[in-house]
Design a protein around this motif. Structure first.
Motif, PDB file in Angstrom:
ATOM      1  N   LEU A 256      51.981 -41.195  52.677  1.00 53.91           N
ATOM      2  CA  LEU A 256      50.689 -40.501  52.659  1.00 53.91           C
ATOM      3  C   LEU A 256      49.567 -41.316  52.029  1.00 53.91           C
ATOM      4  O   LEU A 256      48.397 -41.031  52.265  1.00 53.91           O
ATOM      5  CB  LEU A 256      50.812 -39.171  51.907  1.00 53.91           C
ATOM      6  N   CYS A 257      49.914 -42.300  51.200  1.00 52.59           N
ATOM      7  CA  CYS A 257      48.870 -43.093  50.551  1.00 52.59           C
ATOM      8  C   CYS A 257      49.449 -44.420  50.080  1.00 52.59           C
ATOM      9  O   CYS A 257      50.658 -44.631  50.118  1.00 52.59           O
ATOM     10  CB  CYS A 257      48.239 -42.338  49.383  1.00 52.59           C
ATOM     11  N   ARG A 258      48.554 -45.292  49.634  1.00 58.31           N
ATOM     12  CA  ARG A 258      48.963 -46.598  49.132  1.00 58.31           C
ATOM     13  C   ARG A 258      48.072 -47.012  47.976  1.00 58.31           C
ATOM     14  O   ARG A 258      46.984 -46.465  47.791  1.00 58.31           O
ATOM     15  CB  ARG A 258      48.903 -47.651  50.231  1.00 58.31           C
ATOM     16  N   ARG A 259      48.577 -47.975  47.200  1.00 57.53           N
ATOM     17  CA  ARG A 259      47.797 -48.602  46.137  1.00 57.53           C
ATOM     18  C   ARG A 259      48.066 -50.098  46.205  1.00 57.53           C
ATOM     19  O   ARG A 259      49.201 -50.521  46.430  1.00 57.53           O
ATOM     20  CB  ARG A 259      48.210 -48.076  44.770  1.00 57.53           C
ATOM     21  N   GLU A 260      47.044 -50.907  46.015  1.00 56.57           N
ATOM     22  CA  GLU A 260      47.207 -52.356  46.061  1.00 56.57           C
ATOM     23  C   GLU A 260      48.001 -52.836  44.850  1.00 56.57           C
ATOM     24  O   GLU A 260      47.839 -52.336  43.748  1.00 56.57           O
ATOM     25  CB  GLU A 260      45.846 -53.038  46.115  1.00 56.57           C
TER      26      GLU A 260
ATOM     27  N   LEU B 213      51.302 -60.299  45.978  1.00 57.28           N
ATOM     28  CA  LEU B 213      50.095 -60.453  45.162  1.00 57.28           C
ATOM     29  C   LEU B 213      48.892 -60.902  45.989  1.00 57.28           C
ATOM     30  O   LEU B 213      47.774 -60.919  45.486  1.00 57.28           O
ATOM     31  CB  LEU B 213      50.350 -61.444  44.025  1.00 57.28           C
ATOM     32  N   ASP B 214      49.125 -61.257  47.237  1.00 57.06           N
ATOM     33  CA  ASP B 214      48.043 -61.706  48.115  1.00 57.06           C
ATOM     34  C   ASP B 214      47.586 -60.570  49.027  1.00 57.06           C
ATOM     35  O   ASP B 214      47.577 -60.696  50.246  1.00 57.06           O
ATOM     36  CB  ASP B 214      48.516 -62.911  48.927  1.00 57.06           C
ATOM     37  N   GLY B 215      47.283 -59.408  48.426  1.00 58.86           N
ATOM     38  CA  GLY B 215      46.788 -58.280  49.215  1.00 58.86           C
ATOM     39  C   GLY B 215      47.837 -57.269  49.615  1.00 58.86           C
ATOM     40  O   GLY B 215      47.556 -56.382  50.426  1.00 58.86           O
ATOM     41  N   GLY B 216      49.032 -57.352  49.043  1.00 59.75           N
ATOM     42  CA  GLY B 216      50.074 -56.386  49.355  1.00 59.75           C
ATOM     43  C   GLY B 216      49.817 -55.050  48.687  1.00 59.75           C
ATOM     44  O   GLY B 216      49.115 -54.962  47.682  1.00 59.75           O
ATOM     45  N   SER B 217      50.394 -54.003  49.242  1.00 62.04           N
ATOM     46  CA  SER B 217      50.233 -52.651  48.703  1.00 62.04           C
ATOM     47  C   SER B 217      51.579 -51.987  48.529  1.00 62.04           C
ATOM     48  O   SER B 217      52.568 -52.362  49.157  1.00 62.04           O
ATOM     49  CB  SER B 217      49.388 -51.787  49.647  1.00 62.04           C
ATOM     50  N   LEU B 218      51.590 -50.965  47.680  1.00 64.03           N
ATOM     51  CA  LEU B 218      52.739 -50.096  47.516  1.00 64.03           C
ATOM     52  C   LEU B 218      52.417 -48.805  48.269  1.00 64.03           C
ATOM     53  O   LEU B 218      51.422 -48.138  47.961  1.00 64.03           O
ATOM     54  CB  LEU B 218      52.989 -49.780  46.042  1.00 64.03           C
ATOM     55  N   TYR B 219      53.214 -48.471  49.270  1.00 69.40           N
ATOM     56  CA  TYR B 219      53.038 -47.262  50.063  1.00 69.40           C
ATOM     57  C   TYR B 219      53.971 -46.191  49.513  1.00 69.40           C
ATOM     58  O   TYR B 219      55.179 -46.415  49.394  1.00 69.40           O
ATOM     59  CB  TYR B 219      53.358 -47.528  51.538  1.00 69.40           C
ATOM     60  N   TRP B 220      53.405 -45.034  49.159  1.00 67.77           N
ATOM     61  CA  TRP B 220      54.175 -43.931  48.589  1.00 67.77           C
ATOM     62  C   TRP B 220      54.706 -43.012  49.681  1.00 67.77           C
ATOM     63  O   TRP B 220      53.954 -42.544  50.522  1.00 67.77           O
ATOM     64  CB  TRP B 220      53.313 -43.106  47.650  1.00 67.77           C
ATOM     65  N   VAL B 221      56.012 -42.709  49.603  1.00 67.75           N
ATOM     66  CA  VAL B 221      56.652 -41.737  50.490  1.00 67.75           C
ATOM     67  C   VAL B 221      56.828 -40.445  49.699  1.00 67.75           C
ATOM     68  O   VAL B 221      57.503 -40.428  48.670  1.00 67.75           O
ATOM     69  CB  VAL B 221      58.031 -42.239  50.979  1.00 67.75           C
TER      70      VAL B 221
ATOM     71  N   VAL C 240      55.296 -53.334  37.800  1.00 72.45           N
ATOM     72  CA  VAL C 240      54.453 -53.665  38.947  1.00 72.45           C
ATOM     73  C   VAL C 240      53.089 -53.052  38.699  1.00 72.45           C
ATOM     74  O   VAL C 240      52.949 -51.826  38.671  1.00 72.45           O
ATOM     75  CB  VAL C 240      55.050 -53.114  40.265  1.00 72.45           C
ATOM     76  N   GLY C 241      52.071 -53.899  38.494  1.00 75.65           N
ATOM     77  CA  GLY C 241      50.717 -53.423  38.267  1.00 75.65           C
ATOM     78  C   GLY C 241      50.067 -53.009  39.573  1.00 75.65           C
ATOM     79  O   GLY C 241      50.180 -53.713  40.583  1.00 75.65           O
ATOM     80  N   LEU C 242      49.406 -51.865  39.554  1.00 74.24           N
ATOM     81  CA  LEU C 242      48.770 -51.320  40.745  1.00 74.24           C
ATOM     82  C   LEU C 242      47.280 -51.125  40.495  1.00 74.24           C
ATOM     83  O   LEU C 242      46.858 -50.883  39.364  1.00 74.24           O
ATOM     84  CB  LEU C 242      49.393 -49.964  41.108  1.00 74.24           C
ATOM     85  N   SER C 243      46.495 -51.201  41.545  1.00 73.99           N
ATOM     86  CA  SER C 243      45.063 -50.895  41.418  1.00 73.99           C
ATOM     87  C   SER C 243      44.927 -49.430  41.025  1.00 73.99           C
ATOM     88  O   SER C 243      45.862 -48.646  41.170  1.00 73.99           O
ATOM     89  CB  SER C 243      44.340 -51.162  42.737  1.00 73.99           C
ATOM     90  N   THR C 244      43.771 -49.057  40.547  1.00 69.97           N
ATOM     91  CA  THR C 244      43.578 -47.676  40.103  1.00 69.97           C
ATOM     92  C   THR C 244      43.171 -46.744  41.233  1.00 69.97           C
ATOM     93  O   THR C 244      43.084 -45.542  41.035  1.00 69.97           O
ATOM     94  CB  THR C 244      42.498 -47.618  39.003  1.00 69.97           C
ATOM     95  N   LYS C 245      42.960 -47.272  42.420  1.00 74.17           N
ATOM     96  CA  LYS C 245      42.489 -46.448  43.533  1.00 74.17           C
ATOM     97  C   LYS C 245      43.601 -46.189  44.552  1.00 74.17           C
ATOM     98  O   LYS C 245      44.206 -47.109  45.084  1.00 74.17           O
ATOM     99  CB  LYS C 245      41.322 -47.128  44.239  1.00 74.17           C
ATOM    100  N   ASN C 246      43.844 -44.912  44.813  1.00 79.52           N
ATOM    101  CA  ASN C 246      44.731 -44.523  45.905  1.00 79.52           C
ATOM    102  C   ASN C 246      43.949 -44.569  47.203  1.00 79.52           C
ATOM    103  O   ASN C 246      42.792 -44.158  47.252  1.00 79.52           O
ATOM    104  CB  ASN C 246      45.250 -43.095  45.700  1.00 79.52           C
ATOM    105  N   ILE C 247      44.592 -45.046  48.238  1.00 80.20           N
ATOM    106  CA  ILE C 247      43.986 -45.093  49.561  1.00 80.20           C
ATOM    107  C   ILE C 247      44.836 -44.217  50.470  1.00 80.20           C
ATOM    108  O   ILE C 247      46.026 -44.480  50.648  1.00 80.20           O
ATOM    109  CB  ILE C 247      43.924 -46.540  50.095  1.00 80.20           C
ATOM    110  N   LEU C 248      44.250 -43.159  51.002  1.00 80.30           N
ATOM    111  CA  LEU C 248      44.983 -42.264  51.896  1.00 80.30           C
ATOM    112  C   LEU C 248      45.306 -42.985  53.195  1.00 80.30           C
ATOM    113  O   LEU C 248      44.508 -43.786  53.684  1.00 80.30           O
ATOM    114  CB  LEU C 248      44.164 -41.019  52.203  1.00 80.30           C
ATOM    115  N   THR C 249      46.469 -42.676  53.751  1.00 82.05           N
ATOM    116  CA  THR C 249      46.882 -43.277  55.020  1.00 82.05           C
ATOM    117  C   THR C 249      47.249 -42.174  56.005  1.00 82.05           C
ATOM    118  O   THR C 249      47.464 -41.023  55.616  1.00 82.05           O
ATOM    119  CB  THR C 249      48.111 -44.200  54.843  1.00 82.05           C
TER     120      THR C 249
END
Length: 129
Positions: free
Chosen positions: A59-63, A45-53, A76-85
């Protein structure tokens, strides 16, 4: 900033477009379900992200923004923005795995990629960029 992240397989997705399409169809819903809450959930909860395989590649993550207990699982609540990696290969696994920040793929900043223009346009329309 978090000392840990999660990695999860995006089961059923053949491409990043599949994941983005599913998320767009779900609207404002931004969560996943898991049977067990990670033991290090407070760190996440302190800035962690879920990375999608997707198909063996991150290929991307969401906080991660919350952990909520449901009747027989955790949401698990996720931010609404995907971040490409940057693409990072991963072997198949079940459930989720922890990922140290130093082992996480780097975020792709707009303009730093060689993606085809039509894919970049689709990503912008999906709210990823």
């Amino acid at each position: 900033m978090s000392d840990i992240h999660l990695v999860k397989l995006c089961v059923g997705a053949d491409s990043l477009d599949d994941l983005l399409g599913w998320e767009k169809a779900r609207g404002a819903v931004s969560y996943i379900h898991t049977r067990n809450r990670p033991t290090r959930w407070e760190e996440l909860l302190d800035g962690g992200s879920l990375y999608w395989v997707i198909k063996g590649v991150i290929l991307c993550r969401r906080e991660i923004v919350s952990f909520d207990e449901e009747a027989d699982h955790w949401r698990v609540g996720l931010s609404t923005k995907n971040i490409l990696t940057e693409a990072q290969p991963r072997r198949a696994f079940q459930g989720w795995r922890y990922l140290k920040p130093e082992d996480a793929p780097r975020d792709i900043i707009e303009g730093e990629t060689d993606l085809p223009p039509d894919m970049m346009k689709a990503l912008k329309e999906a709210g990823v960029w």
